[in-house]
Write a protein that holds these residues in place. Structure first.
Motif, PDB file in Angstrom:
ATOM      1  N   THR A  42      10.403  56.203 -17.406  1.00 33.38           N
ATOM      2  CA  THR A  42      11.556  55.375 -17.070  1.00 33.38           C
ATOM      3  C   THR A  42      12.216  54.778 -18.295  1.00 33.38           C
ATOM      4  N   ASN A  43      13.485  54.416 -18.101  1.00 30.39           N
ATOM      5  CA  ASN A  43      14.272  53.767 -19.151  1.00 30.39           C
ATOM      6  C   ASN A  43      15.176  52.753 -18.475  1.00 30.39           C
ATOM      7  N   TYR A  44      15.252  51.554 -19.028  1.00 31.05           N
ATOM      8  CA  TYR A  44      16.056  50.488 -18.420  1.00 31.05           C
ATOM      9  C   TYR A  44      17.010  49.877 -19.432  1.00 31.05           C
ATOM     10  N   LYS A  77      15.714  44.721 -17.472  1.00 29.78           N
ATOM     11  CA  LYS A  77      14.266  44.863 -17.676  1.00 29.78           C
ATOM     12  C   LYS A  77      13.519  43.676 -17.093  1.00 29.78           C
ATOM     13  N   ALA A  95      19.293  52.302 -15.132  1.00 30.89           N
ATOM     14  CA  ALA A  95      17.925  52.798 -15.262  1.00 30.89           C
ATOM     15  C   ALA A  95      17.902  54.296 -14.995  1.00 30.89           C
TER      16      ALA A  95
END
Length: 121
Positions: A57-59, A64, A49
């Motif tokens: 944000t990025n997962y 997720k 992440a």
């Protein structure tokens, strides 16, 4: 000298939770993205992440809905709340940051030393 220091790893049963912390210290002018990567035995390091300075944000698809990344810019700290842990989450977890260290001319990537997470019954 810039350092990223992780804490919070350990042994947890499947379905359990852990919270990882990472504090950036040293002569830092500005921190941009912060994030977590992990590396399981015999596998390549992979993104878990990331979070930008403004909170975007990025997962990874595999985490997720189970993991949550957050940060406090004033404290130069990023956290990873890990819930519903699975055995396949077992890995060394590394903190990562793209930041501008004082006395340098550009943004660079820094890594912590890693903290071990083991999910096992």
């Amino acid at each position: 000298q810039v350092q990223l220091v992780e804490s919070g790893g350990g042994l947890v049963q499947p379905g359990g939770s852990l919270r990882l912390s990472c504090i950036a210290s040293g002569s830092i002018f500005s921190i941009y993205s912060m994030g977590w990567f992990r590396q399981a035995p015999g596998k390549q390091r992979e993104l878990v992440a990331t979070i930008t300075r403004d909170g975007s944000t990025n997962y990874a698809d595999s985490v997720k809905g189970r993991f949550t990344i957050s940060r406090d810019n004033a404290k130069k700290t990023v956290w990873l709340q890990m819930n519903s842990l699975k055995p396949e989450d077992t890995a060394d977890y590394f903190c990562n940051s793209n930041l501008w260290a004082r006395g340098t001319s550009s943004v660079a990537t820094f890594w912590g030393q890693g903290t071990q997470v083991t999910v096992s019954a």
